[in-house]
Design a protein around this motif. Sequence first.
Motif, mmCIF file in Angstrom:
data_model
loop_
_atom_site.group_PDB
_atom_site.id
_atom_site.type_symbol
_atom_site.label_atom_id
_atom_site.label_comp_id
_atom_site.label_asym_id
_atom_site.label_seq_id
_atom_site.Cartn_x
_atom_site.Cartn_y
_atom_site.Cartn_z
ATOM 1 N N ALA A 1 0.842 -1.134 -0.089
ATOM 2 C CA ALA A 1 -0.079 0.058 0.078
ATOM 3 C C ALA A 1 0.956 1.124 -0.052
ATOM 4 O O ALA A 1 0.632 2.317 -0.612
ATOM 5 C CB ALA A 1 -0.898 -0.024 1.245
ATOM 6 N N LYS A 2 1.766 1.223 0.944
ATOM 7 C CA LYS A 2 2.843 2.409 0.842
ATOM 8 C C LYS A 2 3.549 2.840 -0.378
ATOM 9 O O LYS A 2 3.440 3.715 -0.791
ATOM 10 C CB LYS A 2 3.658 2.090 2.090
ATOM 11 N N PHE A 3 3.919 1.710 -0.984
ATOM 12 C CA PHE A 3 4.596 1.560 -2.234
ATOM 13 C C PHE A 3 3.854 2.183 -3.348
ATOM 14 O O PHE A 3 4.469 2.972 -4.080
ATOM 15 C CB PHE A 3 5.413 0.291 -2.586
ATOM 16 N N THR A 4 2.695 1.806 -3.448
ATOM 17 C CA THR A 4 1.806 2.292 -4.383
ATOM 18 C C THR A 4 1.301 3.640 -4.235
ATOM 19 O O THR A 4 1.416 4.265 -5.234
ATOM 20 C CB THR A 4 0.504 1.152 -4.546
ATOM 21 N N VAL A 5 1.088 4.023 -3.129
ATOM 22 C CA VAL A 5 0.666 5.395 -2.819
ATOM 23 C C VAL A 5 2.030 6.311 -3.349
ATOM 24 O O VAL A 5 1.828 7.488 -3.783
ATOM 25 C CB VAL A 5 0.388 5.752 -1.521
ATOM 26 N N ALA B 1 -16.303 -2.692 -11.595
ATOM 27 C CA ALA B 1 -15.421 -3.082 -12.922
ATOM 28 C C ALA B 1 -14.183 -1.887 -12.797
ATOM 29 O O ALA B 1 -14.282 -1.240 -11.892
ATOM 30 C CB ALA B 1 -16.212 -2.476 -14.431
ATOM 31 N N ALA B 2 -13.393 -1.862 -13.859
ATOM 32 C CA ALA B 2 -12.323 -1.166 -13.742
ATOM 33 C C ALA B 2 -12.702 0.105 -14.307
ATOM 34 O O ALA B 2 -12.625 0.600 -15.537
ATOM 35 C CB ALA B 2 -11.024 -1.317 -14.434
ATOM 36 N N PRO B 3 -13.354 1.189 -13.508
ATOM 37 C CA PRO B 3 -13.970 2.325 -13.944
ATOM 38 C C PRO B 3 -12.834 3.413 -14.577
ATOM 39 O O PRO B 3 -11.906 3.539 -14.079
ATOM 40 C CB PRO B 3 -14.697 3.055 -12.843
ATOM 41 N N ALA B 4 -13.345 4.233 -15.653
ATOM 42 C CA ALA B 4 -12.312 5.173 -16.212
ATOM 43 C C ALA B 4 -12.113 6.267 -15.117
ATOM 44 O O ALA B 4 -11.157 6.797 -15.477
ATOM 45 C CB ALA B 4 -13.157 5.783 -17.279
ATOM 46 N N ALA B 5 -12.812 6.242 -14.089
ATOM 47 C CA ALA B 5 -12.381 7.238 -12.915
ATOM 48 C C ALA B 5 -11.318 6.884 -12.150
ATOM 49 O O ALA B 5 -11.067 7.765 -11.391
ATOM 50 C CB ALA B 5 -13.494 7.502 -12.374
ATOM 51 N N CYS B 6 -10.663 5.747 -12.285
ATOM 52 C CA CYS B 6 -9.682 5.245 -11.541
ATOM 53 C C CYS B 6 -8.210 5.916 -12.058
ATOM 54 O O CYS B 6 -8.103 6.066 -13.535
ATOM 55 C CB CYS B 6 -9.259 3.953 -11.741
ATOM 56 N N ASN B 7 -7.506 6.627 -11.372
ATOM 57 C CA ASN B 7 -6.182 7.002 -11.774
ATOM 58 C C ASN B 7 -5.290 6.104 -11.663
ATOM 59 O O ASN B 7 -4.049 6.047 -12.415
ATOM 60 C CB ASN B 7 -5.773 8.394 -11.160
ATOM 61 N N VAL B 8 -5.292 5.265 -10.466
ATOM 62 C CA VAL B 8 -4.106 4.397 -10.112
ATOM 63 C C VAL B 8 -5.011 3.044 -9.926
ATOM 64 O O VAL B 8 -6.049 3.032 -9.250
ATOM 65 C CB VAL B 8 -3.229 4.587 -9.056
ATOM 66 N N VAL B 9 -4.496 1.808 -10.510
ATOM 67 C CA VAL B 9 -5.098 0.611 -9.982
ATOM 68 C C VAL B 9 -4.101 -0.360 -9.267
ATOM 69 O O VAL B 9 -3.058 -0.427 -9.910
ATOM 70 C CB VAL B 9 -5.961 -0.113 -11.261
ATOM 71 N N PHE B 10 -4.500 -0.852 -8.321
ATOM 72 C CA PHE B 10 -3.556 -2.053 -7.684
ATOM 73 C C PHE B 10 -4.300 -3.357 -7.815
ATOM 74 O O PHE B 10 -5.476 -3.338 -7.309
ATOM 75 C CB PHE B 10 -3.338 -1.582 -6.216
ATOM 76 N N VAL B 11 -3.656 -4.387 -8.117
ATOM 77 C CA VAL B 11 -4.185 -5.676 -8.203
ATOM 78 C C VAL B 11 -3.546 -6.564 -7.326
ATOM 79 O O VAL B 11 -2.248 -6.769 -7.803
ATOM 80 C CB VAL B 11 -4.148 -6.346 -9.844
ATOM 81 N N ASP B 12 -4.165 -6.916 -6.416
ATOM 82 C CA ASP B 12 -3.318 -7.812 -5.316
ATOM 83 C C ASP B 12 -3.545 -9.434 -5.881
ATOM 84 O O ASP B 12 -4.391 -9.732 -6.613
ATOM 85 C CB ASP B 12 -3.846 -7.785 -3.942
ATOM 86 N N VAL C 1 -3.828 5.571 -16.995
ATOM 87 C CA VAL C 1 -4.086 5.004 -15.625
ATOM 88 C C VAL C 1 -2.931 4.257 -15.255
ATOM 89 O O VAL C 1 -2.402 3.313 -16.243
ATOM 90 C CB VAL C 1 -5.255 4.094 -15.644
ATOM 91 N N LEU C 2 -2.394 4.374 -14.091
ATOM 92 C CA LEU C 2 -1.149 3.532 -13.629
ATOM 93 C C LEU C 2 -1.613 2.263 -13.254
ATOM 94 O O LEU C 2 -2.669 2.243 -12.267
ATOM 95 C CB LEU C 2 -0.427 4.462 -12.617
ATOM 96 N N VAL C 3 -1.106 1.002 -13.639
ATOM 97 C CA VAL C 3 -1.691 -0.288 -13.316
ATOM 98 C C VAL C 3 -0.441 -1.015 -12.458
ATOM 99 O O VAL C 3 0.642 -1.219 -13.154
ATOM 100 C CB VAL C 3 -2.388 -1.183 -14.486
ATOM 101 N N VAL C 4 -0.882 -1.296 -11.441
ATOM 102 C CA VAL C 4 0.266 -2.048 -10.427
ATOM 103 C C VAL C 4 -0.322 -3.183 -10.000
ATOM 104 O O VAL C 4 -1.570 -3.201 -9.554
ATOM 105 C CB VAL C 4 0.748 -0.790 -9.135
ATOM 106 N N VAL D 1 3.562 -1.940 -13.550
ATOM 107 C CA VAL D 1 4.564 -2.060 -12.219
ATOM 108 C C VAL D 1 4.058 -3.400 -11.627
ATOM 109 O O VAL D 1 2.946 -3.581 -11.217
ATOM 110 C CB VAL D 1 4.533 -0.943 -11.319
ATOM 111 N N GLU D 2 4.991 -4.469 -11.529
ATOM 112 C CA GLU D 2 4.867 -5.487 -10.596
ATOM 113 C C GLU D 2 5.398 -5.271 -9.454
ATOM 114 O O GLU D 2 6.667 -5.313 -9.633
ATOM 115 C CB GLU D 2 5.288 -6.741 -11.765
ATOM 116 N N LEU D 3 5.026 -5.650 -8.584
ATOM 117 C CA LEU D 3 5.448 -5.708 -6.896
ATOM 118 C C LEU D 3 6.153 -7.197 -6.811
ATOM 119 O O LEU D 3 5.324 -8.148 -6.994
ATOM 120 C CB LEU D 3 4.403 -5.415 -5.915
#
Length: 158
Positions: A14-18, A74-85, A104-107, A120-122
Amino acid sequence: MHAQGANSDAAAKAKFTVMLSRFVQWPSGALAAEGAPLRLCVFHNSPTVGAAFSRHAGEVAAGRSVSIVANPAAAPAACNVVFVDASAPRHAAEAVGYPVGTPVLVVGAVDGFALRGGMVELVNVDDALRFDVNVAALRSANLGLSSQVLKLARQLRD
């Protein structure tokens, strides 16, 4: 002990993504009107991950207050950053496919995420959180990352 490890792992993700969202170079007009929050959408199936991200609500990134949205339908267009655990349902990784050019930044914290088009892959390496960057995916979304952040990446994929 295991729960504490899971808590610290989720907190680190969480900290890394933010933190990472603070170093994104967004194209002009990519973010909503001034004063609108930076929306971080989190796909997960873990109370620990949800709680870890929730603790970052209200922090500032890209000059905006961070708003956490858990498991959007769903992945709404309103997301600026998406994190998938990794705990997210299997279809969640595919649900975050955005059209080319969508800023959209996808992590993700899913094995092979960057190879499958994630930006970005953690990765956990010897109990340390590291990251790989798919530069081509960033470019196709018209996003940039600070050169200082790119220097810290474990791998850059183009």
